[in-house]
Design an enzyme around this catalytic site. Structure first.
Site, PDB file in Angstrom:
ATOM      1  N   CYS A   7       0.840  -1.211   0.219  1.00  0.00           N
ATOM      2  CA  CYS A   7       0.113  -0.255  -0.054  1.00  0.00           C
ATOM      3  C   CYS A   7       0.856   1.198   0.012  1.00  0.00           C
ATOM      4  CB  CYS A   7      -0.888  -0.151   1.177  1.00  0.00           C
ATOM      5  SG  CYS A   7      -0.029  -0.114   2.550  1.00  0.00           S
ATOM      6  N   ASN A  10       2.219   1.240   4.541  1.00  0.00           N
ATOM      7  CA  ASN A  10       2.590   0.165   5.277  1.00  0.00           C
ATOM      8  C   ASN A  10       2.267   0.167   6.481  1.00  0.00           C
ATOM      9  OD1 ASN A  10       5.469  -2.054   5.685  1.00  0.00           O
ATOM     10  ND2 ASN A  10       3.399  -2.690   5.210  1.00  0.00           N
ATOM     11  N   CYS A  12      -1.511   0.657   7.408  1.00  0.00           N
ATOM     12  CA  CYS A  12      -2.755   0.143   7.484  1.00  0.00           C
ATOM     13  C   CYS A  12      -3.164  -0.820   6.753  1.00  0.00           C
ATOM     14  CB  CYS A  12      -3.840   1.515   7.105  1.00  0.00           C
ATOM     15  SG  CYS A  12      -3.516   3.126   8.223  1.00  0.00           S
ATOM     16  N   ARG A  13      -3.427  -0.670   5.361  1.00  0.00           N
ATOM     17  CA  ARG A  13      -3.954  -1.827   4.547  1.00  0.00           C
ATOM     18  C   ARG A  13      -2.935  -2.905   4.312  1.00  0.00           C
ATOM     19  NH1 ARG A  13      -5.144   2.299  -0.346  1.00  0.00           N
ATOM     20  NH2 ARG A  13      -3.308   3.148   0.618  1.00  0.00           N
ATOM     21  N   SER A  14      -1.683  -2.707   3.859  1.00  0.00           N
ATOM     22  CA  SER A  14      -0.630  -4.021   3.515  1.00  0.00           C
ATOM     23  C   SER A  14      -0.491  -4.750   4.870  1.00  0.00           C
ATOM     24  CB  SER A  14       0.229  -3.382   2.859  1.00  0.00           C
ATOM     25  OG  SER A  14       1.346  -2.498   3.527  1.00  0.00           O
ATOM     26  N   ASP A 127      -7.902   3.826   1.009  1.00  0.00           N
ATOM     27  CA  ASP A 127      -7.208   4.073   2.255  1.00  0.00           C
ATOM     28  C   ASP A 127      -7.974   4.528   3.341  1.00  0.00           C
ATOM     29  OD1 ASP A 127      -5.271   5.489   3.842  1.00  0.00           O
ATOM     30  OD2 ASP A 127      -4.422   6.417   2.189  1.00  0.00           O
TER      31      ASP A 127
HETATM   32  P1  4NP Z   1      -1.719   2.830   4.300  1.00  0.00           P
HETATM   33  O1  4NP Z   1      -2.467   3.964   4.755  1.00  0.00           O
HETATM   34  O2  4NP Z   1      -1.197   3.281   2.889  1.00  0.00           O
HETATM   35  O3  4NP Z   1      -2.807   1.776   4.087  1.00  0.00           O
HETATM   36  O4  4NP Z   1      -0.874   2.176   5.058  1.00  0.00           O
HETATM   37  C1  4NP Z   1      -1.770   5.369   4.566  1.00  0.00           C
HETATM   38  C2  4NP Z   1      -1.118   5.606   5.876  1.00  0.00           C
HETATM   39  C3  4NP Z   1      -0.507   6.827   5.873  1.00  0.00           C
HETATM   40  C4  4NP Z   1      -0.543   7.687   4.681  1.00  0.00           C
HETATM   41  C5  4NP Z   1      -1.322   7.445   3.720  1.00  0.00           C
HETATM   42  C6  4NP Z   1      -1.829   5.990   3.724  1.00  0.00           C
HETATM   43  N1  4NP Z   1       0.096   9.117   4.938  1.00  0.00           N
HETATM   44  O5  4NP Z   1      -0.198   9.768   4.016  1.00  0.00           O
HETATM   45  O6  4NP Z   1       0.769   9.185   5.743  1.00  0.00           O
END
Ligand code: 4NP
Length: 162
Positions: A7, A10, A12-14, A127
């Site tokens: 994602c 790294n 939340c989703r992945s 997201d």
């Molecule tokens: P992830 O979520 O891609 O599912 O880990 C996010 C976590 C942080 C951010 C974006 C997406 N950020 O912009 O900080």
């Protein structure tokens, strides 16, 4: 078979997909056959643990979340059999970093394996970072359906590298 879920951050989703898939793989007795990991295309959260909201939802479901965020590196392509992006933005980013056609072919969207998804529907795991707790619940539901579909494909011998 070595699978990485990717994602943006790294956190939340992945890591959710990694934890859910590891849980399902263990339940299926396939720990020696399938290894799972995760990474982010971005570097903002490198070294951070998974988001507390993801961890809370994991605990509710009896799934163990672990690990710290790392950024996907171009050298990962050679080690991995399947690289499953959480949305098209991350898939496009991975394809852009792939050194050759073989590496590009390893990049797919996780939700291609979600049997509940109708043809033409959005294949993203959205997201949840800037939204409410229900977004994290939705991520787990989508990821779990897709990971079960992925495991079914593996068992049917339909995954490259299997
Ligand atoms: P992830 O979520 O891609 O599912 O880990 C996010 C976590 C942080 C951010 C974006 C997406 N950020 O912009 O900080």
């Amino acid at each position: 078979m070595r699978i990485s879920f990717v994602c943006l951050g790294n956190i939340c989703r992945s890591p959710t997909a990694e934890a859910v898939m590891r849980h399902l793989v263990a339940e299926a007795g396939l720990t020696d056959a399938i290894t799972v990991e995760s990474a982010g295309t971005g570097s903002w959260h490198v070294g951070h643990p998974p988001d507390a909201r993801s961890c809370e939802e994991a605990t509710r479901r009896g799934i163990e979340m672990a690990g710290t965020a790392r950024q996907f590196d171009a050298s990962d392509f050679a080690r991995l059999d399947l690289i499953l992006a959480m949305d098209q933005q991350n898939a496009t980013e991975l394809v852009a970093r792939a050194p050759d056609a073989g590496a590009r072919a390893k990049v797919r969207l996780l939700r291609e394996f979600d049997p509940a998804l109708r043809p033409g529907a959005d294949h993203a795991v959205p997201d949840p970072y800037y939204g409410g707790p229900e977004g994290f619940t939705d991520v787990f539901d989508m990821v779990e359906r897709a990971c079960r579909g992925l495991l079914d494909e593996y068992r049917a011998g339909r995954l490259a590298g299997a």
